[in-house]
Design an enzyme around this catalytic site. Structure first.
Site, PDB file in Angstrom:
ATOM      1  N   ARG A 273       0.835  -1.189   0.000  1.00 24.21           N
ATOM      2  CA  ARG A 273       0.000   0.000   0.000  1.00 24.21           C
ATOM      3  C   ARG A 273       0.870   1.239   0.000  1.00 24.21           C
ATOM      4  O   ARG A 273       1.880   1.317   0.716  1.00 24.21           O
ATOM      5  CB  ARG A 273      -0.926   0.030   1.225  1.00 24.21           C
ATOM      6  CG  ARG A 273      -2.121  -0.912   1.116  1.00 24.21           C
ATOM      7  CD  ARG A 273      -3.117  -0.425   0.068  1.00 24.21           C
ATOM      8  NE  ARG A 273      -4.261  -1.301  -0.081  1.00 24.21           N
ATOM      9  CZ  ARG A 273      -4.361  -2.277  -0.978  1.00 24.21           C
ATOM     10  NH1 ARG A 273      -3.339  -2.534  -1.801  1.00 24.21           N
ATOM     11  NH2 ARG A 273      -5.454  -2.998  -1.071  1.00 24.21           N
ATOM     12  N   GLU A 302      -2.817   7.828  -6.309  1.00 25.79           N
ATOM     13  CA  GLU A 302      -2.776   7.035  -7.543  1.00 25.79           C
ATOM     14  C   GLU A 302      -3.792   7.559  -8.544  1.00 25.79           C
ATOM     15  O   GLU A 302      -4.983   7.652  -8.222  1.00 25.79           O
ATOM     16  CB  GLU A 302      -3.055   5.557  -7.222  1.00 25.79           C
ATOM     17  CG  GLU A 302      -1.962   4.925  -6.359  1.00 25.79           C
ATOM     18  CD  GLU A 302      -2.184   3.445  -6.084  1.00 25.79           C
ATOM     19  OE1 GLU A 302      -3.246   2.910  -6.479  1.00 25.79           O
ATOM     20  OE2 GLU A 302      -1.302   2.817  -5.476  1.00 25.79           O
ATOM     21  N   HIS A 320       0.137  -0.029 -10.092  1.00 28.71           N
ATOM     22  CA  HIS A 320      -0.627  -0.881  -9.169  1.00 28.71           C
ATOM     23  C   HIS A 320      -1.072  -2.170  -9.871  1.00 28.71           C
ATOM     24  O   HIS A 320      -2.267  -2.432 -10.048  1.00 28.71           O
ATOM     25  CB  HIS A 320      -1.847  -0.126  -8.621  1.00 28.71           C
ATOM     26  CG  HIS A 320      -2.337  -0.691  -7.309  1.00 28.71           C
ATOM     27  ND1 HIS A 320      -2.920   0.088  -6.339  1.00 28.71           N
ATOM     28  CD2 HIS A 320      -2.327  -1.959  -6.799  1.00 28.71           C
ATOM     29  CE1 HIS A 320      -3.261  -0.669  -5.303  1.00 28.71           C
ATOM     30  NE2 HIS A 320      -2.904  -1.908  -5.560  1.00 28.71           N
TER      31      HIS A 320
END
Length: 559
Positions: A273, A302, A320
């Site tokens: 994370r 993000e 990601h």
């Protein structure tokens, strides 16, 4: 549904949250628990708000659940849409905020097709009694493999060399790397993913050390991971990878201070994370050479707007991609669907991050014990709230106590809290209402009995319940032991009066005048002093005031 009517005001009454103040009477509950089974949770309509593998929808529909797929909804669109559904399935893009959760009407479950639930306001969901569920193992292999890929890429500068080749260059000396053999890998977070990373990197001859506040060192030792404190870990590592959830205790875990304790040139990877590694501290460590390279699949924001870290020549970054494999997506979609179906069918509960108490309610007979706990709580409230509110509850059980504690609090909080209490949120609501709940375990209880003891300004009140013949019953109320167990179902009228031959005919006449039939009458075994009686009614009385000349206390409820 419990409806409480008290003699004091001669009208239907319910407690307000503000009445549950400190310094009020305390309550002690003791429960003996046997084997039990929970009634299925009803989920009829589910909204899938993101791109989830088609198998998820198929499995849900095959089990009689209606499924609607709507992607790329704005927050306002989701708030407007979610009111019509019992369940919501998301990945990581949908932000299930407090505003979204508070807009729900019948929502009972939020299913996250993946591991992390930081895009879900779990606290608000819990207060609303909504189960939050994830798929803890769905993307384990994919995330572990990407971690290993980044570790190897950092070791040999593979992405940079590939880009150099595409630019027409042939720079063999520029991309001098290092072997991983014999190097030390520090793994912070030794859960499923951390374990898989350790196993794979050991095959390269790496020594694996790690830190985890939950997994015992003797367990990780069987994986070949030597566990130690972070202070011991930092200076030993050639490579560090983090695999923890993002929470206050892990935010900025790698910062200026911890980087200063590491070997010069340490390489770090974060596929967990964004925010576990302090991004500003990481950039400073890269620029100073204290950090020799970073592999990042996640970011605080993000997509990241601050490009300084992404553009650094020693940083390998991905958008990601930890769970972005066909296999992980199929597995997560399948897992969340099967977990929901199993829960609805009463087979079991897996992946609930805020409702662990429910996991033990799927065994045979649990439903009746839950009903017992709720009914005992409601009887207690109906017979004591006309005197004083309570602020302390002590619950002692024999056997598993988790769901019995929650069930009792459901009964005590019904019509008290603004939220609808259930097994998921009752303890949270109790805390918010200023009620201190203490749970103890005792082997000294009689098997199959539920003992309730209440202390009100030095006076003692007690109730004893049990499950007999598959149904909850009340055996005793404030030292009045009933000759026949009182079935805790239907409409019940509790009366406290001095034993008298005229009591029963007088009560019968009053009920007849009110047009209410007496279905059962439970008298105490002893006839000395003031005793409690229980009358089963065809319907609740509209006014308890007429009983005032006959009894000292009265309360009625519908279970």
């Amino acid at each position: 549904k419990f409806e409480l009517i008290f003699l004091r005001n001669q009208t239907s009454q319910c407690l307000s949250t503000s009445s549950l103040h400190k310094g009020s009477p305390s309550l002690k509950l003791s429960v003996a628990v046997e084997n039990r089974k929970m009634a299925p949770i009803s989920i009829k309509r589910i909204l899938i708000s993101e791109s989830v593998d088609p198998c998820c929808k198929k499995i849900l529909q095959e089990n009689g659940i209606q499924v609607t797929e709507k992607q790329n909804m704005s927050k306002d669109d989701l708030i407007a849409e979610i009111k019509d559904y019992d369940g919501l399935v998301v990945r990581s893009a949908t932000k299930v905020t407090a505003d979204v959760i508070n807009a729900t009407g019948n929502l009972q479950i939020i299913g996250r097709a993946g591991t992390g639930v930081d895009n879900v306001d779990v606290d608000t969901a819990t207060k609303k009694g909504i189960i939050v569920m994830n798929t803890p193992s769905g993307n384990t292999i994919s995330a572990a493999e990407l971690t290993c890929t980044l570790l190897m890429s950092l070791s040999r500068h593979v992405p940079q060399a590939a880009m150099s080749m595409k630019a027409g260059n042939w720079d063999r000396k520029k991309f001098m790397g290092a072997e991983m053999y014999g190097k030390i890998l520090g793994i912070v977070g030794l859960g499923r993913i951390g374990k898989e990373v350790a196993t794979r990197m050991q095959s390269f001859g790496m020594k694996t050390i790690g830190y985890d506040p939950i997994t015992p060192p003797e367990v990780t030792a069987t994986w070949g991971v030597d566990q130690m404190s972070l202070e011991q870990l930092w200076p030993q590592c050639d490579y560090i990878t983090v695999h923890t959830p993002l929470m206050p205790s892990t935010a900025g875990l790698l910062n200026d201070t911890s980087f200063a304790k590491c070997k010069k040139g340490v390489k770090v990877v974060n596929c967990a994370r964004g925010g576990i590694i302090d991004e500003d501290a990481l950039l400073r460590a890269l620029e100073s050479g204290q950090c020799g390279g970073a592999g990042l699949d996640v970011f605080v924001e993000e997509p990241p707007k601050n490009r300084a870290l992404v553009n650094h020549p020693n940083v390998i970054s991905c958008p990601h991609l930890g769970a972005s494999t066909k296999e992980a997506q199929a597995r997560c979609g399948q897992d969340i669907a099967l977990q929901i179906v199993d829960m609805v069918m009463g087979k079991g509960l897996v992946g609930a991050v805020n409702a662990q108490v429910l996991a033990s309610t799927f065994s045979p007979g649990s439903h009746q014990w839950i009903k017992l706990g709720e009914a005992v709580g409601v009887v207690l409230k109906s017979c004591t709230t006309s005197k004083q509110p309570f602020s302390q509850v002590q619950i002692t059980t024999q056997g598993s106590s988790g769901y019995m504690t929650s069930a009792v609090m459901v009964g005590l909080l019904t019509d008290v809290s603004k939220s609808c209490p259930n097994l998921v949120n009752s303890l949270t609501l109790a805390k918010e209402s200023g009620i201190k709940v203490t749970r103890n375990h005792s082997e000294g209880l009689t098997q199959g009995a539920c003992e309730v003891e209440i202390s009100v300004n030095g006076s003692s009140y007690r109730a004893t319940g049990s499950v007999q013949g598959g149904a909850p019953v009340l055996l005793e109320l404030n030292h009045s032991v009933f000759r026949q167990p009182v079935s805790l179902t239907g409409n019940l009228l509790f009366l406290k009066a001095t034993a008298s031959p005229q009591l029963l005919p007088s009560v019968t006449g009053l009920l007849a005048t009110a047009g209410v039939e007496m279905e059962s009458f439970s008298a105490p075994a002893t006839r000395s002093g003031d005793q409690w009686y229980c009358v089963g009614l065809s319907s609740l009385l509209g006014d308890l005031g007429a009983l005032k000349p006959l009894v000292k206390e009265a309360a009625q409820l519908s279970v």
